[in-house]
Design a protein around this motif. Sequence first.
Motif, PDB file in Angstrom:
ATOM      1  N   HIS A  42     -44.984 -50.322   4.361  1.00  0.00           N
ATOM      2  CA  HIS A  42     -46.351 -50.704   4.704  1.00  0.00           C
ATOM      3  C   HIS A  42     -46.571 -52.182   4.414  1.00  0.00           C
ATOM      4  CE1 HIS A  42     -48.724 -47.281   6.094  1.00  0.00           C
ATOM      5  NE2 HIS A  42     -47.990 -46.502   5.303  1.00  0.00           N
ATOM      6  N   THR A  43     -46.002 -52.677   3.316  1.00  0.00           N
ATOM      7  CA  THR A  43     -46.196 -54.100   2.993  1.00  0.00           C
ATOM      8  C   THR A  43     -45.435 -54.991   3.962  1.00  0.00           C
ATOM      9  OG1 THR A  43     -44.386 -54.163   1.352  1.00  0.00           O
ATOM     10  CG2 THR A  43     -46.580 -53.572   0.562  1.00  0.00           C
ATOM     11  N   HIS A  44     -44.246 -54.554   4.406  1.00  0.00           N
ATOM     12  CA  HIS A  44     -43.548 -55.319   5.447  1.00  0.00           C
ATOM     13  C   HIS A  44     -44.376 -55.356   6.735  1.00  0.00           C
ATOM     14  CE1 HIS A  44     -39.784 -56.495   3.710  1.00  0.00           C
ATOM     15  NE2 HIS A  44     -39.324 -55.284   3.515  1.00  0.00           N
ATOM     16  N   VAL A  45     -44.878 -54.205   7.145  1.00  0.00           N
ATOM     17  CA  VAL A  45     -45.681 -54.136   8.364  1.00  0.00           C
ATOM     18  C   VAL A  45     -46.921 -55.010   8.245  1.00  0.00           C
ATOM     19  CG1 VAL A  45     -47.156 -52.582   9.721  1.00  0.00           C
ATOM     20  CG2 VAL A  45     -44.817 -51.897   9.141  1.00  0.00           C
ATOM     21  N   ALA A  46     -47.614 -54.919   7.110  1.00  0.00           N
ATOM     22  CA  ALA A  46     -48.809 -55.734   6.895  1.00  0.00           C
ATOM     23  C   ALA A  46     -48.474 -57.223   6.887  1.00  0.00           C
ATOM     24  CB  ALA A  46     -49.486 -55.338   5.582  1.00  0.00           C
ATOM     25  N   SER A  47     -47.343 -57.574   6.282  1.00  0.00           N
ATOM     26  CA  SER A  47     -46.955 -58.987   6.231  1.00  0.00           C
ATOM     27  C   SER A  47     -46.642 -59.527   7.615  1.00  0.00           C
ATOM     28  CB  SER A  47     -45.731 -59.174   5.323  1.00  0.00           C
ATOM     29  OG  SER A  47     -44.523 -58.813   5.986  1.00  0.00           O
ATOM     30  N   ALA A  48     -46.181 -58.658   8.502  1.00  0.00           N
ATOM     31  CA  ALA A  48     -45.823 -59.087   9.851  1.00  0.00           C
ATOM     32  C   ALA A  48     -47.037 -59.207  10.757  1.00  0.00           C
ATOM     33  CB  ALA A  48     -44.824 -58.109  10.468  1.00  0.00           C
ATOM     34  N   GLU A 103     -53.383 -57.806  18.855  1.00  0.00           N
ATOM     35  CA  GLU A 103     -52.821 -56.478  19.096  1.00  0.00           C
ATOM     36  C   GLU A 103     -51.322 -56.629  19.256  1.00  0.00           C
ATOM     37  OE1 GLU A 103     -54.189 -52.821  21.883  1.00  0.00           O
ATOM     38  OE2 GLU A 103     -53.576 -54.617  22.973  1.00  0.00           O
ATOM     39  N   ALA A 104     -50.541 -55.761  18.623  1.00  0.00           N
ATOM     40  CA  ALA A 104     -49.088 -55.899  18.711  1.00  0.00           C
ATOM     41  C   ALA A 104     -48.398 -54.627  18.258  1.00  0.00           C
ATOM     42  CB  ALA A 104     -48.608 -57.072  17.854  1.00  0.00           C
ATOM     43  N   ALA A 105     -47.181 -54.418  18.771  1.00  0.00           N
ATOM     44  CA  ALA A 105     -46.260 -53.451  18.194  1.00  0.00           C
ATOM     45  C   ALA A 105     -45.616 -54.101  16.972  1.00  0.00           C
ATOM     46  CB  ALA A 105     -45.199 -53.060  19.212  1.00  0.00           C
ATOM     47  N   ILE A 106     -45.258 -53.282  15.986  1.00  0.00           N
ATOM     48  CA  ILE A 106     -44.723 -53.796  14.729  1.00  0.00           C
ATOM     49  C   ILE A 106     -43.486 -52.995  14.358  1.00  0.00           C
ATOM     50  CG2 ILE A 106     -45.291 -54.474  12.366  1.00  0.00           C
ATOM     51  CD1 ILE A 106     -48.267 -53.705  13.140  1.00  0.00           C
ATOM     52  N   ALA A 152     -45.092 -49.328  14.042  1.00  0.00           N
ATOM     53  CA  ALA A 152     -46.548 -49.215  13.987  1.00  0.00           C
ATOM     54  C   ALA A 152     -47.156 -49.970  15.154  1.00  0.00           C
ATOM     55  CB  ALA A 152     -47.080 -49.764  12.661  1.00  0.00           C
ATOM     56  N   VAL A 153     -48.446 -49.740  15.359  1.00  0.00           N
ATOM     57  CA  VAL A 153     -49.242 -50.500  16.315  1.00  0.00           C
ATOM     58  C   VAL A 153     -50.425 -51.084  15.568  1.00  0.00           C
ATOM     59  CG1 VAL A 153     -50.768 -50.353  18.312  1.00  0.00           C
ATOM     60  CG2 VAL A 153     -48.567 -49.191  18.350  1.00  0.00           C
ATOM     61  N   GLY A 154     -50.584 -52.404  15.677  1.00  0.00           N
ATOM     62  CA  GLY A 154     -51.682 -53.082  15.007  1.00  0.00           C
ATOM     63  C   GLY A 154     -52.751 -53.516  15.986  1.00  0.00           C
ATOM     64  N   ARG A 155     -53.992 -53.304  15.579  1.00  0.00           N
ATOM     65  CA  ARG A 155     -55.144 -53.773  16.362  1.00  0.00           C
ATOM     66  C   ARG A 155     -56.192 -54.281  15.393  1.00  0.00           C
ATOM     67  NH1 ARG A 155     -53.496 -49.103  19.200  1.00  0.00           N
ATOM     68  NH2 ARG A 155     -52.870 -49.574  21.367  1.00  0.00           N
ATOM     69  N   GLY A 156     -56.544 -55.557  15.531  1.00  0.00           N
ATOM     70  CA  GLY A 156     -57.555 -56.129  14.658  1.00  0.00           C
ATOM     71  C   GLY A 156     -57.128 -56.097  13.210  1.00  0.00           C
ATOM     72  N   SER A 157     -57.941 -55.506  12.353  1.00  0.00           N
ATOM     73  CA  SER A 157     -57.631 -55.468  10.925  1.00  0.00           C
ATOM     74  C   SER A 157     -57.087 -54.112  10.502  1.00  0.00           C
ATOM     75  CB  SER A 157     -58.888 -55.794  10.115  1.00  0.00           C
ATOM     76  OG  SER A 157     -59.928 -54.881  10.415  1.00  0.00           O
ATOM     77  N   HIS A 158     -56.456 -53.401  11.434  1.00  0.00           N
ATOM     78  CA  HIS A 158     -55.899 -52.087  11.125  1.00  0.00           C
ATOM     79  C   HIS A 158     -54.601 -51.896  11.894  1.00  0.00           C
ATOM     80  CE1 HIS A 158     -55.955 -47.867   9.920  1.00  0.00           C
ATOM     81  NE2 HIS A 158     -55.613 -47.554  11.151  1.00  0.00           N
ATOM     82  N   ARG A 177     -37.300 -48.951  22.865  1.00  0.00           N
ATOM     83  CA  ARG A 177     -38.022 -47.685  22.780  1.00  0.00           C
ATOM     84  C   ARG A 177     -39.438 -47.886  22.224  1.00  0.00           C
ATOM     85  NH1 ARG A 177     -34.532 -43.188  23.789  1.00  0.00           N
ATOM     86  NH2 ARG A 177     -36.422 -41.935  23.495  1.00  0.00           N
ATOM     87  N   LEU A 178     -39.578 -48.850  21.309  1.00  0.00           N
ATOM     88  CA  LEU A 178     -40.910 -49.150  20.788  1.00  0.00           C
ATOM     89  C   LEU A 178     -41.803 -49.694  21.896  1.00  0.00           C
ATOM     90  CD1 LEU A 178     -42.910 -49.397  18.443  1.00  0.00           C
ATOM     91  CD2 LEU A 178     -41.836 -51.594  17.859  1.00  0.00           C
TER      92      LEU A 178
END
Length: 555
Positions: free
Chosen positions: A123-129, A137-140, A155-161, A295-296
């Motif tokens: 989760h911290t790697h994903v958040a750092s990225a 908006e991005a794939a992670i 993961a998929v990020g949108r805004g602050s989530h 695949r992502l």
Amino acid sequence: MAAILGLNAYHGDASAALVVDGDLVAAAEEERFVRLNHVAGFPAQAAAWCLEHAGLTVADLDHVAVSRDPRANIGQKLLRTVRHGASARYLKDRLQNATKLRDVGSQLGPGLRAQVHNVEHHHTHVASAFFVSPFEEAAILSVDGFGDFASTMTAVGRGSHYDVLDRVLFPHSLGIFYTAFSQWLGFPDYGDEGKAMGLAPYGDASVYAKAMADVVRPLDDFFELNLDYFTHDKEGVDMTWDAGAPTIGPIFSDKLVDTFGPPRPAHGNILQLHSDVAAALQRRLEEIYLHVIDRLHARTQLPSLCLAGGVALNAVANGRVRDESPFERLWVQPAAGDSGTAIGAAFFVWNRVLKQPRSYELTHVYLGPEYEERPEGSRPLDYAEVAQRIADGAVVGWFQGRMEFGPRALGDRSILADPRRADMKDTLNARIKYREGFRPFAPSILAERVGEWYEHSDASPFMVVVDHSRREKRERIPAVDHADGTGRVQTVDAATNPRFHRLISEFEAITGVPILLNTSFNENEPIVMTPQDAIDTFRKTSMDLLVLGDYVLER
């Protein structure tokens, strides 16, 4: 005001990062303070400096975020222990490590009133990225060895989530795959995987391509290891995460030796066999990495991708992602390894826990200590003079501003030299770096000139993606052109690092080449942090000039 201290503690590359009201104001690795590569343990000095820099005390902190959570994936951990068992020593080590992680608050000293959060490693790697990226908006994708029983997270990020899509759990890991072969190649130390990447262009990947394909295979959206080639599944991993340098015991099996031959001794001769295996290793990593990323994209249909985790420091693989994956835009966390999880833990709390909107973008990593002092016996800096000395063959220690966070020296703690000199790599290795001759040195180039010298003209400020030099330019920059015609490019922008940009501009005015050879300011030790560190390294090596801020020292 909300102050959040992020920590990577009791794990390799211990580090601290401070986020105040959504801005990253300071970040540093503990190794720079204690002068021990990749040091684990608790980042006491890095954390203390971050607070001091911001004028805060422990009592001013609202949150402390630690980039490990012993409770993460606990069901899978317990099930595996029941099925496979574990040695008494392994269980004792894991229990002690978990106890330390739960007791982080006491390590910060008296007066702490902050809420302490244990955040799962990936989760911290994903958040750092994602949370500090330029994308709304991005794939992670996070990929490394292991952290909290997982090796990979999408993961998929949108805004602050962001929403987690999936993860790969122990024992399957691309990081373990690469580390095992790095050990077999005679690069056993923590963080040595970059040496295998540097050796790969000297080999023929086709020689061992079939054998390597049997070691790791694509599986649905991810991959699986052929566990017969490894020992970590049956025997665990012999790791030390105490206050010293981290270690990882051998993780390759007899089957790997039977297939690829006896392992190379750490200081033995490098044979064509080793180069060919390194080439096949790198090729297979890229194939599986691209499979996961393809695949992502198929799953998310998004144009932007964020990468983190130790595997995301493989700049060669990242170059293929940029060129061959269906994603249109790529952002790699510059501290993609475990030090960067301190940043991710802090932003996880700010954005995901506290649900605050994003307001910060990581455009540079000059986040560490800076110093202003005039060394005795120095003279004022003249940029044109230093550029001329480099053009004449001098090797220059360049110490400016705030220290970089992450593994790359990006023009504030750098050793600089002339990229036009074919013998400069040998000169640097013989006089200063004392490292393997196959390892490349990086080109730092004026951002506005990069498209003239390399195939891509987009900004690349962090040295995390390789690019091919233009064929007509290669003979002019042999010292920074690797065996495969690539360089781990850093683009230097005048707004971000005006001093470094000015020096390169002066060098271009003299030589017509807008590039300097850039390598980290160290000699088999962490990158220098203080002026005294720089002076000590200057004295024990054969550098010609040392530039400390506005002043120059000469032998």
